[in-house]
Enzyme design. Structure first.
Site, PDB file in Angstrom:
ATOM      1  N   ASP A 133     117.581 -18.260 115.232  1.00 17.93           N
ATOM      2  CA  ASP A 133     117.578 -19.632 115.747  1.00 17.93           C
ATOM      3  C   ASP A 133     117.607 -19.531 117.262  1.00 17.93           C
ATOM      4  OD1 ASP A 133     117.560 -20.838 113.274  1.00 17.93           O
ATOM      5  OD2 ASP A 133     119.736 -20.924 113.123  1.00 17.93           O
ATOM      6  N   ASP A 185     114.752 -28.251 104.110  1.00 19.53           N
ATOM      7  CA  ASP A 185     116.221 -28.222 104.170  1.00 19.53           C
ATOM      8  C   ASP A 185     116.703 -29.187 103.103  1.00 19.53           C
ATOM      9  OD1 ASP A 185     116.181 -26.504 106.333  1.00 19.53           O
ATOM     10  OD2 ASP A 185     116.292 -28.117 107.811  1.00 19.53           O
TER      11      ASP A 185
END
Lengths: 250, 192
Positions: A11, A130
């Site tokens: 990330d 997600d």
């Protein structure tokens, strides 16, 4: 024989690697190029970079990062985060990304999946989902897990496959950051019903979690971040373990 | 000088980066003279076959490529375009390799994405590379095995992982993305 893939995820915020728990509590986890090089040398099968930088001016930093990674790293890598249109994809692919991962923009406009597939090939499109288990249903979330949608994970995955997605990156928000294992049920359901590869993400805490994932689901790859960044599990340790369990690993 | 054929199918950049890492000078070009004069030519490719062939025709590269005389390496779509025909967009290809390209039957997951090994490898391209070595593949179409096949990969069915005819070599996998073992294969080609 085709091997199961182990994919570290980085990330990225403002050009640095960060790691959060359940999408919050973000911690610094190092220089992405250095980490990427280490993972590639240790036997990572692919890398994924997800940019969580919100602002437009920082996007330039991401493109520079992609160029650096492409120069230095000799394994495939995917870049995602904030991709809204074909122009965004083109910039990243030209900088050297092998694939792009899209999420919120595809929910808003599913046609984007087809547009990218038509211009850059199906293999270039990774659809990231997600999802969170709420009231007995796997609900799809967008905007880094902040916004719920009316979509259910399986129906959205099937639609994305029809639109031309090359792979699904499935993250269970319930499991992400918990280190208690992957969400086996939804991973199993989606990987069984889809004919494109599924990358399972969220919850990896120890080597056994990957063993269970590959034994109990049709997932083609397992993704993790924290356990690799902070050194809890190294990629060689994980791969050697899976080999002793007769899972096909490079 | 190594020439990388410039056309509308991607990954020229990845191949260029790989050559740079190996310390070779390269140019990305569609200029006929530059292509003819290069020591080696790499014909990369990620993308869709019919639009790639259309572009090659517009640039008359469909005439030039099969007549190249130095070692040529096709990669992925580059391999498929060097065959006679592909089912992708029902496209007539360059006809260097005497075989056809078909779509994988959907028995397992398609595209075939990831690391896979091969059998029956032979020739200088595979010098110091063993059959246990894994290379990175990403494709939905495959070339049928023929007498020119110099390596076989098995996914859903056995298919041509590498092909060689005269000065033309090609791999279905991506050596430029296959870690150190892929770099070794590229080096083998560059040292032909």
């Amino acid at each position: 024989m085709l091997k199961k893939r182990i994919i570290p995820c980085l990330d990225i915020r403002n050009g640095r690697t960060v790691k959060g728990t359940n999408f919050i509590n973000i911690k610094d986890a190092g220089d992405p190029v250095e980490l990427a090089r280490r993972y590639a040398n240790e036997g990572a099968d692919e890398l994924i970079f997800l940019d969580i930088t919100a602002t437009v001016e920082k996007r330039k930093t991401l493109v520079e990062l992609v160029e650096k990674v492409a120069k230095e790293i000799n394994i495939p890598f995917t870049v995602g985060g904030g991709i809204n249109n074909l122009e965004d994809v083109e910039v990243l692919v030209k900088a050297g990304a092998d694939k792009v991962s899209i999420n919120s923009s595809a929910v808003r406009n599913p046609q984007l999946i087809s547009d990218i597939a038509n211009q850059f090939g199906n293999q270039c499109v990774v659809l990231a989902i997600d999802t969170k288990f709420i009231n007995n249903e796997w609900v799809v979330f967008t905007h880094g897990g902040r916004t719920s949608t009316p979509l259910k994970a399986l129906e959205w995955a099937l639609q994305a496959e029809k639109q031309g997605a090359g792979e699904i990156l499935l993250t269970s928000m319930n499991n992400d950051g918990t280190r208690e294992g992957f969400a086996l049920n939804i991973t199993k359901e989606i990987s069984n019903q889809l004919s494109i590869p599924v990358i399972a993400s969220g919850g990896a805490g120890k080597v056994e979690h990957f063993e269970t994932l590959f034994n109990q689901t049709e997932a083609s790859a397992g993704l993790a971040a924290g356990i690799f960044h902070f050194g809890d599990v190294s990629i060689p340790t994980l791969k050697n373990y899976l080999k002793t369990k007769n899972i096909l690993i490079r | 000088m190594i020439a990388i054929i410039k056309y509308n199918a991607g990954n020229t950049r990845s191949v260029a980066n790989a050559l740079h890492r190996l310390g070779y000078k390269y140019q990305i070009t569609d200029n006929p003279d530059e292509l003819r004069q290069a020591d080696k030519v790499i014909f990369p490719g990620v993308g869709e076959a019919s639009s790639a062939m259309k572009y090659l025709k517009e640039k008359s590269l469909d005439q030039l490529i099969p007549r190249l005389e130095q070692p040529v390496l096709g990669i992925c779509l580059g391999l498929q375009l060097l065959c006679n025909f592909t089912e992708e967009g029902d496209t007539k290809c360059l006809g260097v390799f005497d075989t056809s390209v078909k779509r994988f039957p959907p028995i397992k997951k398609v595209p075939h994405i990831g690391w896979n090994n091969f059998t029956k490898i032979k020739g200088k391209l595979f010098k110091n590379i063993t059959e246990q070595a894994d290379m990175y593949y990403v494709h939905s179409y495959y070339a049928e095995i023929n007498l020119q096949t110099i390596g076989i990969c098995d996914y859903i069915l056995p298919f041509a992982s590498a092909i060689h005819h005269k000065n033309f070599y090609a791999t279905q996998f991506h050596p430029e993305k296959s870690a150190d073992i892929g770099a070794k294969l590229l080096k083998n080609f560059l040292q032909l």
